[in-house]
Design an enzyme around this catalytic site. Structure first.
Site, PDB file in Angstrom:
ATOM      1  N   ASN A 151      86.526  46.598 -21.446  1.00  0.00           N
ATOM      2  CA  ASN A 151      87.836  46.107 -20.983  1.00  0.00           C
ATOM      3  C   ASN A 151      88.826  47.244 -20.743  1.00  0.00           C
ATOM      4  O   ASN A 151      88.889  48.198 -21.491  1.00  0.00           O
ATOM      5  CB  ASN A 151      88.416  45.064 -21.942  1.00  0.00           C
ATOM      6  CG  ASN A 151      88.351  45.439 -23.408  1.00  0.00           C
ATOM      7  OD1 ASN A 151      87.426  46.135 -23.836  1.00  0.00           O
ATOM      8  ND2 ASN A 151      89.325  44.992 -24.178  1.00  0.00           N
ATOM      9  N   GLU A 181      92.768  47.485 -20.132  1.00  0.00           N
ATOM     10  CA  GLU A 181      94.005  46.713 -20.185  1.00  0.00           C
ATOM     11  C   GLU A 181      95.176  47.388 -19.460  1.00  0.00           C
ATOM     12  O   GLU A 181      95.059  48.518 -18.977  1.00  0.00           O
ATOM     13  CB  GLU A 181      94.377  46.442 -21.648  1.00  0.00           C
ATOM     14  CG  GLU A 181      93.286  45.651 -22.363  1.00  0.00           C
ATOM     15  CD  GLU A 181      93.681  45.197 -23.758  1.00  0.00           C
ATOM     16  OE1 GLU A 181      93.006  44.310 -24.301  1.00  0.00           O
ATOM     17  OE2 GLU A 181      94.663  45.729 -24.302  1.00  0.00           O
ATOM     18  N   ASN A 182      96.291  46.661 -19.386  1.00  0.00           N
ATOM     19  CA  ASN A 182      97.476  47.156 -18.689  1.00  0.00           C
ATOM     20  C   ASN A 182      98.731  46.645 -19.389  1.00  0.00           C
ATOM     21  O   ASN A 182      98.714  45.555 -19.960  1.00  0.00           O
ATOM     22  CB  ASN A 182      97.448  46.653 -17.236  1.00  0.00           C
ATOM     23  CG  ASN A 182      98.447  47.369 -16.345  1.00  0.00           C
ATOM     24  OD1 ASN A 182      99.640  47.103 -16.399  1.00  0.00           O
ATOM     25  ND2 ASN A 182      97.975  48.295 -15.537  1.00  0.00           N
ATOM     26  N   ALA A 183      99.804  47.432 -19.325  1.00  0.00           N
ATOM     27  CA  ALA A 183     101.067  47.010 -19.938  1.00  0.00           C
ATOM     28  C   ALA A 183     101.507  45.663 -19.370  1.00  0.00           C
ATOM     29  O   ALA A 183     102.121  44.854 -20.064  1.00  0.00           O
ATOM     30  CB  ALA A 183     102.146  48.061 -19.697  1.00  0.00           C
ATOM     31  N   TYR A 198     100.039  42.500 -18.803  1.00  0.00           N
ATOM     32  CA  TYR A 198      98.774  41.902 -19.248  1.00  0.00           C
ATOM     33  C   TYR A 198      97.888  41.314 -18.139  1.00  0.00           C
ATOM     34  O   TYR A 198      96.670  41.487 -18.177  1.00  0.00           O
ATOM     35  CB  TYR A 198      99.055  40.831 -20.305  1.00  0.00           C
ATOM     36  CG  TYR A 198      99.453  41.372 -21.665  1.00  0.00           C
ATOM     37  CD1 TYR A 198      99.850  42.701 -21.849  1.00  0.00           C
ATOM     38  CD2 TYR A 198      99.437  40.548 -22.791  1.00  0.00           C
ATOM     39  CE1 TYR A 198     100.217  43.182 -23.097  1.00  0.00           C
ATOM     40  CE2 TYR A 198      99.803  41.031 -24.049  1.00  0.00           C
ATOM     41  CZ  TYR A 198     100.188  42.340 -24.200  1.00  0.00           C
ATOM     42  OH  TYR A 198     100.543  42.815 -25.435  1.00  0.00           O
ATOM     43  N   GLU A 254      83.374  42.423 -18.476  1.00  0.00           N
ATOM     44  CA  GLU A 254      82.385  41.870 -17.559  1.00  0.00           C
ATOM     45  C   GLU A 254      82.742  42.189 -16.113  1.00  0.00           C
ATOM     46  O   GLU A 254      81.887  42.513 -15.291  1.00  0.00           O
ATOM     47  CB  GLU A 254      82.291  40.341 -17.724  1.00  0.00           C
ATOM     48  CG  GLU A 254      81.838  39.892 -19.098  1.00  0.00           C
ATOM     49  CD  GLU A 254      83.018  39.671 -20.076  1.00  0.00           C
ATOM     50  OE1 GLU A 254      84.022  40.428 -19.992  1.00  0.00           O
ATOM     51  OE2 GLU A 254      82.917  38.751 -20.898  1.00  0.00           O
ATOM     52  N   CYS A 262      85.398  35.106 -21.366  1.00  0.00           N
ATOM     53  CA  CYS A 262      86.501  34.196 -21.046  1.00  0.00           C
ATOM     54  C   CYS A 262      86.152  33.443 -19.760  1.00  0.00           C
ATOM     55  O   CYS A 262      85.217  33.806 -19.032  1.00  0.00           O
ATOM     56  CB  CYS A 262      87.815  34.976 -20.875  1.00  0.00           C
ATOM     57  SG  CYS A 262      88.043  35.774 -19.282  1.00  0.00           S
ATOM     58  N   CYS A 297      85.882  35.475 -16.520  1.00  0.00           N
ATOM     59  CA  CYS A 297      84.662  36.264 -16.368  1.00  0.00           C
ATOM     60  C   CYS A 297      83.446  35.386 -16.083  1.00  0.00           C
ATOM     61  O   CYS A 297      82.539  35.794 -15.358  1.00  0.00           O
ATOM     62  CB  CYS A 297      84.443  37.110 -17.612  1.00  0.00           C
ATOM     63  SG  CYS A 297      85.667  38.461 -17.672  1.00  0.00           S
TER      64      CYS A 297
HETATM   65 ZN   LIG Z   1      87.216  37.945 -19.347  1.00  0.00          ZN
END
Ligand SMILES: [Zn+2]
Ligand SMILES: [Zn+2]
Ligand SMILES: [Zn+2]
Ligand SMILES: [Zn+2]
Lengths: 150, 150, 150, 150
Positions: free
Chosen positions: A54, A56-58, A60, A67, A98, A101
């Site tokens: 994964n 991520e980013n500030a 979200y 995946e 999730c 994905c």
């Molecule tokens: Zn996911």
């Protein structure tokens, strides 16, 4: 596991490699916001292993899950057929992909593709895509022909 | 271009390679819904080139743009510093990264990173991240310390 | 503020209402993951005020930001023209819309639309869309005609 | 339908209203890219009906699906408990929510919530969330307590 491999048409070496690579990929995650590491490993029909984690980013919603990072790599490197999808997290029971994905997997895999979910202590669960995303929405709904075999 | 390279602190070989790889990556796109191919190439501070292309989905919001595919690869392969971001499309004037991708670049690059946009006929534009995403929202707003140098 | 209103072609009552509603909307956020509340208020050309707040998800990328919640409401309620976009957070200096939301605003507003960013202590900044998302990617790039006036 | 209502603990009037509103909401969609209209209607435990439709973007991943538009409205208007989720499209058999939207529903509904999928000719299918998104990923995985009842 030996019986699982038979059911999934994977050799025990393939299963072990998926476990090792999905687990090892957790350490490549960029997740300062959730601190929830996810590793992913795809096995292609041609025998290649493609990993992801994964990112991520500030903001979200700009985050890309493990995946989708793995499929992004695989698809742009030309892979089209997949024998298995493995994900690994640090919790138990194992976390599942999730919904977003599962939808990504749906675009590129057969409904029978096995999704192996490894937990943080050596345990795992397996479900096929058609079990994790029944009655799925796909390209057909839009009248688009997309899937190619490899 | 020679002057552009000087301004951007890129060698002409680096510029040419970014152009070739971003352009070539367009052919790795999976875009049966938009038929709008985008290629991307990142140059890391360690001299590596990482490519990507857009990977679409029947559920449009599950799509990953070329830039985010490339950053997903780069970050999970351990890269942290970036000297330039190049994108290539088939139209002219050249298409710019969408806002979502500018936000992705913001997470991983200095504000001064150059973003080179190549069109379909050999032309290009260049803007720095701080010009394409002024007054940006980033990790600091959440009180999270994230950027590491490579 | 009086001069700001003149520049933005807003009455002081409109400006005050945007401030109040964007600020009040923060309390409607669902943000158990970031604990970062964002409120948004749109003013339509017909004089309606439409609010929103961020709605997060355990799968971070499934989050919808405040601005996109507000535009989702506005567009599906039939609004098409917008005079101003206001966002409010608890920090100072004020947070700006993330790149993904700037792209959403781009789809539905003129490039000159003012984006007013209120901080948590009564201060604010204003920028026009063309300043926050210069050289933007939009419907034209796809050859699609979309904007309707109201 | 009478038996369906009994099974789902919905009155026939509630079922009819969900059908009408989800279907009518299709006309509020903004979908110039896919031309695939989706309408959504939520029934809250307090008896309110909240509608939504898909709101697309030239940058496809910035699109918000009908279900997420509806939940964005509902949550920011203070609703927390939901009795049913209805979606309507123009095709048959009826389209199901994409994986991303199933994940959104997961955040806010009980696993037993019925999801009613109406097709374009008066037919429908019904599945519970736990059937459409088995073994789901949710707030618990992150150790966050989120669900409030209304
Ligand atoms: Zn996911
Ligand atoms: Zn993009
Ligand atoms: Zn945003
Ligand atoms: Zn959806």
């Amino acid at each position: 596991t030996s019986q699982t491999c038979t059911t999934l048409s994977l050799t025990s070496e393939e299963f072990t490699t998926l476990h090792s690579l999905a687990t090892a990929s957790k350490s490549t995650a960029y997740c300062p916001y959730s601190n929830f590491r996810v590793g992913c490993c795809l096995l292609t029909t041609s025998g290649a292993y493609i990993t992801g984690a994964n990112v991520e980013n500030a903001s979200y919603p700009v985050t890309t899950c493990a995946e989708r990072v793995a499929f992004g790599k695989a698809i742009t490197e030309g892979h089209r057929g997949f024998k298995a999808v493995a994900v690994a997290t640090d919790i138990a029971p194992p976390a599942s992909p999730c919904g977003m994905c599962r939808q990504c997997i749906r675009e590129f895999c057969e409904l029978s593709v096995p999704i192996i979910m490894f937990d943080g202590s050596g345990g795992y669960s397996v479900m096929r895509l058609e079990e994790l995303l029944p009655l799925s929405f796909g390209p057909e709904a839009l009248g688009v022909q997309t899937r190619s075999s490899s």
